[in-house]
Each structure stands twice: as C-alpha cells, then as structure tokens.
Design a protein around this motif. Structure first.
Motif, mmCIF file in Angstrom:
data_model
loop_
_atom_site.group_PDB
_atom_site.id
_atom_site.type_symbol
_atom_site.label_atom_id
_atom_site.label_comp_id
_atom_site.label_asym_id
_atom_site.label_seq_id
_atom_site.Cartn_x
_atom_site.Cartn_y
_atom_site.Cartn_z
ATOM 1 N N GLU A 197 0.907 4.113 -3.010
ATOM 2 C CA GLU A 197 0.632 5.519 -2.698
ATOM 3 C C GLU A 197 1.781 6.412 -3.138
ATOM 4 O O GLU A 197 1.575 7.506 -3.658
ATOM 5 C CB GLU A 197 0.361 5.680 -1.207
ATOM 6 N N ARG A 198 2.999 5.970 -2.953
ATOM 7 C CA ARG A 198 4.172 6.756 -3.368
ATOM 8 C C ARG A 198 4.211 6.925 -4.879
ATOM 9 O O ARG A 198 4.462 8.010 -5.389
ATOM 10 C CB ARG A 198 5.444 6.065 -2.872
ATOM 11 N N LYS A 199 3.940 5.853 -5.603
ATOM 12 C CA LYS A 199 3.926 5.943 -7.068
ATOM 13 C C LYS A 199 2.830 6.885 -7.552
ATOM 14 O O LYS A 199 3.030 7.659 -8.479
ATOM 15 C CB LYS A 199 3.753 4.558 -7.682
ATOM 16 N N ASN A 200 1.668 6.842 -6.910
ATOM 17 C CA ASN A 200 0.579 7.731 -7.293
ATOM 18 C C ASN A 200 0.942 9.192 -7.050
ATOM 19 O O ASN A 200 0.637 10.063 -7.855
ATOM 20 C CB ASN A 200 -0.700 7.378 -6.541
ATOM 21 N N ARG A 201 1.611 9.471 -5.933
ATOM 22 C CA ARG A 201 2.043 10.842 -5.651
ATOM 23 C C ARG A 201 3.050 11.323 -6.682
ATOM 24 O O ARG A 201 3.009 12.462 -7.125
ATOM 25 C CB ARG A 201 2.635 10.942 -4.246
ATOM 26 N N LEU A 202 3.959 10.467 -7.077
ATOM 27 C CA LEU A 202 4.966 10.840 -8.071
ATOM 28 C C LEU A 202 4.328 11.119 -9.425
ATOM 29 O O LEU A 202 4.716 12.052 -10.124
ATOM 30 C CB LEU A 202 6.030 9.739 -8.203
ATOM 31 N N ARG A 203 3.336 10.332 -9.792
ATOM 32 C CA ARG A 203 2.649 10.545 -11.067
ATOM 33 C C ARG A 203 1.911 11.871 -11.067
ATOM 34 O O ARG A 203 1.945 12.614 -12.033
ATOM 35 C CB ARG A 203 1.650 9.423 -11.324
ATOM 36 N N LYS A 211 0.830 -1.203 0.000
ATOM 37 C CA LYS A 211 0.000 0.000 0.000
ATOM 38 C C LYS A 211 0.872 1.264 0.000
ATOM 39 O O LYS A 211 0.602 2.214 -0.727
ATOM 40 C CB LYS A 211 -0.914 -0.002 1.224
ATOM 41 N N ALA A 212 1.941 1.274 0.770
ATOM 42 C CA ALA A 212 2.846 2.422 0.821
ATOM 43 C C ALA A 212 3.528 2.643 -0.526
ATOM 44 O O ALA A 212 3.682 3.782 -0.983
ATOM 45 C CB ALA A 212 3.888 2.216 1.911
ATOM 46 N N ILE A 213 3.917 1.566 -1.188
ATOM 47 C CA ILE A 213 4.576 1.688 -2.498
ATOM 48 C C ILE A 213 3.607 2.252 -3.533
ATOM 49 O O ILE A 213 3.963 3.143 -4.317
ATOM 50 C CB ILE A 213 5.131 0.312 -2.949
#
Length: 67
Positions: free
Chosen positions: A12-18, A8-10
């Motif tokens: 969420e991080r990818k979504n923030r970067l996008r 879940k943390a990974i």
C-alpha cells in the motif's frame, strides 16, 4: 498472519508513492501544454494573422447563419 499484514502495508505504501509521483508529473505536463499554447497564440498575434483568422471566422459564421 503478522507477515501478511506487514506485506500488505508495504505494498500500500509503494502504491501511494507511485500515485504521488504521477500526479506531480501530470501538473508539469499540463503546464508545458499551456506554455506551448500561449506561445502559439502570441506568434499568431505578432504575425498579424489574428485579423485574417477573425475575418475568416466571421465570413464562415455569416454563411452558416445566412447573414
């Protein structure tokens, strides 16, 4: 359960970067549009069409308002 939290943390991080990449691109797109509009306005003013356009708008507004 630990693996699920990590996944879940990974994600969420990818979504923030996008989203961050899209926001930066949008700023440059708006800047490009503003530059193009400014160039069009400058070309109209330099060509002398500005007076003709203003006159046509004044005529149409006069026809609409009955002046």
């Amino acid at each position: 359960m630990q693996n699920l939290k990590l996944l879940k943390a990974i994600v969420e991080r990818k979504n923030r970067l996008r989203r961050g990449a899209d926001e930066g691109q949008t700023v440059f797109e708006y800047l490009g549009i503003i530059v193009i509009i400014a160039l069009i306005i400058a070309a109209i003013i330099a060509s002398g069409l500005a007076g003709n356009i203003a006159g046509a708008i004044t005529t149409v507004l006069g026809d609409i308002t009955g002046d």
